[in-house]
Design an enzyme around this catalytic site. Structure first.
Site, PDB file in Angstrom:
ATOM      1  N   PRO A 155       0.839  -1.202   0.000  1.00  0.00           N
ATOM      2  CA  PRO A 155       0.000   0.000   0.000  1.00  0.00           C
ATOM      3  C   PRO A 155       0.876   1.255   0.000  1.00  0.00           C
ATOM      4  CG  PRO A 155       0.021  -1.000   2.167  1.00  0.00           C
ATOM      5  CD  PRO A 155       0.766  -1.936   1.250  1.00  0.00           C
ATOM      6  N   GLU A 156       0.404   2.264  -0.686  1.00  0.00           N
ATOM      7  CA  GLU A 156       1.127   3.535  -0.701  1.00  0.00           C
ATOM      8  C   GLU A 156       0.378   4.543   0.166  1.00  0.00           C
ATOM      9  OE1 GLU A 156       2.922   4.785  -4.278  1.00  0.00           O
ATOM     10  OE2 GLU A 156       3.228   2.761  -5.032  1.00  0.00           O
ATOM     11  N   LYS A 193       4.105   5.943   4.446  1.00  0.00           N
ATOM     12  CA  LYS A 193       3.336   4.717   4.307  1.00  0.00           C
ATOM     13  C   LYS A 193       3.210   3.976   5.639  1.00  0.00           C
ATOM     14  CE  LYS A 193       6.258   3.653   0.895  1.00  0.00           C
ATOM     15  NZ  LYS A 193       6.896   2.858  -0.177  1.00  0.00           N
ATOM     16  N   ARG A 232      11.765  -4.765  -9.530  1.00  0.00           N
ATOM     17  CA  ARG A 232      10.387  -4.472  -9.908  1.00  0.00           C
ATOM     18  C   ARG A 232      10.413  -3.915 -11.331  1.00  0.00           C
ATOM     19  NH1 ARG A 232       7.942  -1.278  -4.854  1.00  0.00           N
ATOM     20  NH2 ARG A 232       9.988  -0.287  -4.870  1.00  0.00           N
TER      21      ARG A 232
END
Ligand SMILES: [Zn+2]
Length: 286
Positions: A2-3, A61, A271
Site C-alpha cells: 500500500p502507498e 506509508k 520491480r
C-alpha cells in the site's frame, strides 16, 4: 504494498472507529502476525489490554495507533493486511490474525492478513523534530501531506542524494510516502526518465516532480476517500484497491495519454518502471 493514499484511508477508518476506545482483550490467532514484537504474544497483549487507543497516526506509508500508556501499536500492512471493524459475533475471517475486543462491547478491530507479510508490534515512542514517532520509524522523513512538510528542504535533499531520480523519490528518509506506482506517475507528469541523475536536475524541475507526486497521491486519496465504505471498515492494504486512473504505471504497450507512443516497461530494483519513450527520454550515459 500500500502507498500513502491507501494507508491514509486506513488511518481515517481507525480514527473514526476505534480512537478513544479502551481495549479489553487481545487475541493473537497467528504468532507470525506479531513476529516483529520480539517479547512475544503475552507481552504484546499485556501492553495493549486495558489501554485506550488514543489516536491513529500516519507518516508516509507507516501507520500506528497511540496507546494511553505512551507506547504505540505499529501496523505493517504488508502485501495483503487489512484492518476490519466488525460487530462482535461476526464469524471469524479465514485469515484473521489478531482481534482486539473493546470495553464498550462495540465493534471489534480485526487484523486480517492472507499472506502474513504484515503484522503488529508495540513500540516505544521517541520525539524527533518535535514529533512523537514509534522508534522503528524515527528515521522516516515527513511526507508531502504533512502540514509541516518543508518543500524547499525536500527538493534539496532529493538533489543531494546523487543517484537515479526514482531511487531518490523512493528513499523514505528523504521524502516519505512515495512508492513505485506514484513515483512512475510523477515521473511521467514531470517528463523525466527514472534513471535521470538527480544532480543534473534543477531545483525547479525537482520541485515540479515533487508537486506531481503530491498531486497524484491527492487525486488517489480523493477517489479512495469517496469509495470508502464507512460501515464495513475495509481498510485494505492491497494496491489496486483504489480505482486509480494511471498514465504510465502498469500501462505497458498502451498509448501514452500525452503523445500516443507505447508505454514501455523496464526492470528496476527487482520491480518495474513504466515510462513513455518519447516524453521521458532515457538520459545519455555521462
Ligand atoms: Zn508520451
Amino acid at each position: 504494498m500500500p502507498e500513502l493514499p491507501e494507508v491514509e484511508v486506513v488511518r481515517r477508518g481507525l480514527q473514526d472507529h476505534v480512537a478513544g476506545r479502551v481495549v479489553s482483550r487481545v487475541e493473537v490467532m497467528h504468532p507470525r502476525a506479531i513476529r516483529r514484537h520480539l517479547p512475544g504474544t503475552v507481552d504484546f497483549g499485556g501492553r495493549i489490554a486495558g489501554r485506550e487507543l488514543v489516536a491513529a497516526r500516519r507518516r508516509g506509508k507507516y501507520l500506528w495507533v497511540d496507546l494511553s500508556s505512551g507506547e504505540a501499536v505499529l501496523a505493517h500492512l504488508g502485501m495483503s493486511g487489512q484492518m476490519l471493524v466488525q460487530p462482535p459475533g461476526t464469524p471469524d475471517e479465514k485469515h484473521l490474525r489478531v482481534r482486539l475486543t473493546f470495553a464498550d462491547d462495540g465493534p471489534e478491530l480485526r487484523f486480517v492478513d492472507q499472506r502474513t507479510f504484515g503484522g503488529l508490534s508495540v513500540e516505544p515512542v521517541v520525539t524527533v523534530d518535535g514529533v512523537p514517532l514509534p522508534a522503528p520509524i524515527a528515521h522516516i522523513a515527513r511526507d508531502p501531506m504533512d502540514p509541516a512538510f518543508d518543500r524547499t528542504a525536500a527538493i534539496a535533499a532529493l538533489r543531494r542524494r546523487r543517484t537515479e531520480v526514482k531511487r531518490a523519490l523512493l528513499d523514505q528518509t528523504l521524502v516519505s510516502g512515495i512508492g513505485n506506482i506514484y513515483a512512475d506517475e510523477a515521473l511521467w507528469h514531470a517528463r523525466l526518465h527514472w534513471a535521470r541523475p538527480t544532480d543534473a536536475l534543477t531545483p525547479r524541475k525537482t520541485g515540479e516532480l515533487l508537486d506531481a507526486a503530491t498531486a497524484v497521491m491527492n487525486a488517489a486519496l480523493d477517489v479512495g476517500g469517496t469509495s470508502f465504505d464507512a460501515l464495513y471498515v475495509n481498510i485494505n492494504g492491497q494496491s489496486g484497491y483504489f480505482d486509480r486512473s494511471l498514465n504510465a504505471y502498469g500501462q505497458e504497450g498502451l498509448p501514452c495519454p500525452r503523445c500516443g507512443r507505447a508505454i514501455q516497461r523496464e526492470p528496476f530494483m527487482n520491480r518495474s518502471s513504466f515510462s513513455c519513450p518519447r516524453c521521458q527520454p532515457r538520459p545519455t550515459t555521462s
